[in-house]
Design an enzyme around this catalytic site. Structure first.
Site, short mmCIF file in Angstrom:
data_model
loop_
_atom_site.label_atom_id
_atom_site.label_comp_id
_atom_site.label_asym_id
_atom_site.label_seq_id
_atom_site.Cartn_x
_atom_site.Cartn_y
_atom_site.Cartn_z
N ASP A 55 0.93 -1.18 -0.30
CA ASP A 55 0.01 0.14 -0.10
C ASP A 55 0.95 1.24 0.14
O ASP A 55 1.88 1.32 0.77
CB ASP A 55 -0.97 0.15 1.24
CG ASP A 55 -1.94 1.10 1.32
OD1 ASP A 55 -1.83 1.83 0.32
OD2 ASP A 55 -2.83 1.09 2.09
N ARG A 109 4.81 1.77 9.84
CA ARG A 109 4.76 3.30 8.86
C ARG A 109 5.78 4.28 9.64
O ARG A 109 5.30 5.03 10.44
CB ARG A 109 3.23 3.86 8.94
CG ARG A 109 2.36 2.62 8.27
CD ARG A 109 1.03 3.42 8.24
NE ARG A 109 0.00 2.42 7.75
CZ ARG A 109 -1.33 2.55 7.93
NH1 ARG A 109 -1.66 3.69 8.28
NH2 ARG A 109 -2.09 1.42 7.35
N GLN A 124 -4.29 -4.01 12.74
CA GLN A 124 -5.67 -4.01 12.41
C GLN A 124 -6.16 -5.37 12.10
O GLN A 124 -5.34 -6.39 11.85
CB GLN A 124 -5.53 -3.18 10.98
CG GLN A 124 -5.32 -1.81 10.82
CD GLN A 124 -5.59 -1.12 9.57
OE1 GLN A 124 -5.62 0.08 9.48
NE2 GLN A 124 -5.80 -2.03 8.48
N GLU A 257 -11.63 7.91 14.52
CA GLU A 257 -11.59 6.95 13.46
C GLU A 257 -11.60 5.64 13.82
O GLU A 257 -10.40 5.28 14.62
CB GLU A 257 -10.79 7.23 12.11
CG GLU A 257 -10.96 6.64 10.96
CD GLU A 257 -9.85 6.40 10.08
OE1 GLU A 257 -9.52 5.53 9.25
OE2 GLU A 257 -9.34 7.79 9.62
N SER A 260 -11.46 2.25 8.25
CA SER A 260 -11.63 2.63 6.99
C SER A 260 -11.92 1.38 5.89
O SER A 260 -11.39 0.30 6.08
CB SER A 260 -10.31 3.38 6.55
OG SER A 260 -10.27 3.59 5.10
#
Length: 343
Positions: A55, A109, A124, A257, A260
């Site tokens: 990604d 990340r 996740q 959040e 997604s």
């Protein structure tokens, strides 16, 4: 770290928190897999570089990479998410519409801006389900959103049953709102400020159409051009077949959040989105080439933050209270000052 709450005190100690994290994860993933007909698969920690599987997020973040001595120096990249890998897996398994997969996704990340809700380490539940071409509508997407939300609600009650001080706060239903309508409603606010307003108003919202151009030419938030379909007309005049599940976080007093998700690109929308973002060269990569040739199943998928969900349900002030990562010294000092116990 301006969002740290004043006079914060965790409801659970470190040991109780660790036990609660395990309970939340075990319960939620069973709910999710049952609700969406998902089977558990094993996911990669790294993928081969240069094939288009990793990604690219917003296109500027650099993945962690390394060379493999035993494979003639082949370059590998630590995943930043599994968005495209999952679609490949669903296609390989030959799943029928209405059935899918889920897995634990662990990513690094390194370019993430670190704060109370963002970490170098991302964990996740990544999931992906096969759908039919006729289900590529925002209406079908929202039906799946409501199922995911029901799983979150059940987990909230499950936790309350164990820890009576954690009273449920989520509303019975989640509100669907489009990013272009949100912009028209709050034209003088930034996208994040709009999220705060609508999350506080409804408690739980699904903001649809993330990445596509709004009426004023801006976008609500960045999305890579090669997994979510954010350019297609959703059939009701709005653009975008994706979105975010956002809740109101009473500890941080802000929008928060949790997930997604979106319907994945068709060959047509992939070509259009690559062109709009000026990265048509990706069409030559193996993944993109196969997708443009129609070799992948139509899918819908997303990611649900494990540490994020635990942080919200356990009423924590910092994501470092529900996962182990690395933090700047000044952040650790500020957390200590505010009674926040980082794991």
């Amino acid at each position: 770290m301006s969002n740290l709450p004043k006079n914060y005190k965790s409801m659970l100690g470190v040991k109780e928190t660790e036990h609660a994290i395990v309970a939340i994860k075990d319960f939620f993933q069973l709910q999710l897999s049952t609700e969406l007909n998902l089977t558990r698969v094993t996911a990669p920690l790294f993928v081969r570089a240069g094939v288009g599987l990793n990604d690219d997020l917003n296109g500027v973040e650099k993945p962690v990479s390394f060379n493999v001595s035993g494979m003639n120096g082949t370059k590998m990249e630590i995943v930043q998410s599994l968005a495209k890998w999952k679609r490949t897996k669903v296609t390989e398994l030959g799943l029928k519409p209405g059935f899918g997969i889920y897995t634990d996704m662990n990513a690094i990340r390194p370019d993430e801006v670190l704060d109370e809700i963002h970490s170098l380490y991302v964990d996740q539940w990544d999931w992906e389900m096969c759908i039919s071409e006729m289900d590529r509508t925002v209406f079908y997407l929202f039906e799946i959103v409501k199922k995911v939300y029901r799983c979150i609600k059940r987990t909230e009650f499950f936790l309350y049953d164990r820890y009576s001080m954690m009273e449920p706060i989520l509303p019975d239903d989640i509100k669907l709102i489009y990013s272009d309508d949100l912009m028209r409603q709050y034209p003088n606010l930034s996208p994040k400020e709009r999220e705060n307003e609508v999350a506080k108003k409804y408690g739980a919202v699904f903001i649809a159409g993330i990445g596509g151009k709004l009426p004023d030419g801006t976008i609500h938030d960045g999305r890579a051009p090669d997994y979510d379909d954010w350019i297609s007309d959703a059939g009701d005049g709005h653009v975008g077949l994706n979105g975010d599940i956002i809740v109101w976080n009473p500890v941080l007093e802000r929008a928060f959040e949790l997930s997604s998700m979106g319907i994945r690109v068709s060959p047509e929308s992939l070509a259009a989105q690559l062109k709009e973002r000026g990265c048509e060269e990706r069409s030559k990569l193996p993944f993109h080439k196969a997708l443009l040739e129609g070799k992948f199943a139509y899918t819908l998928g997303g990611g649900i933050g494990q540490s994020r969900l635990c942080m919200f349900l356990l009423r924590k002030a910092h994501i470092g209270e529900t996962q182990v990562s690395a933090w700047p010294e000044e952040m650790l000092a500020e957390c200590d000052k505010n009674g926040i116990q980082i794991l």
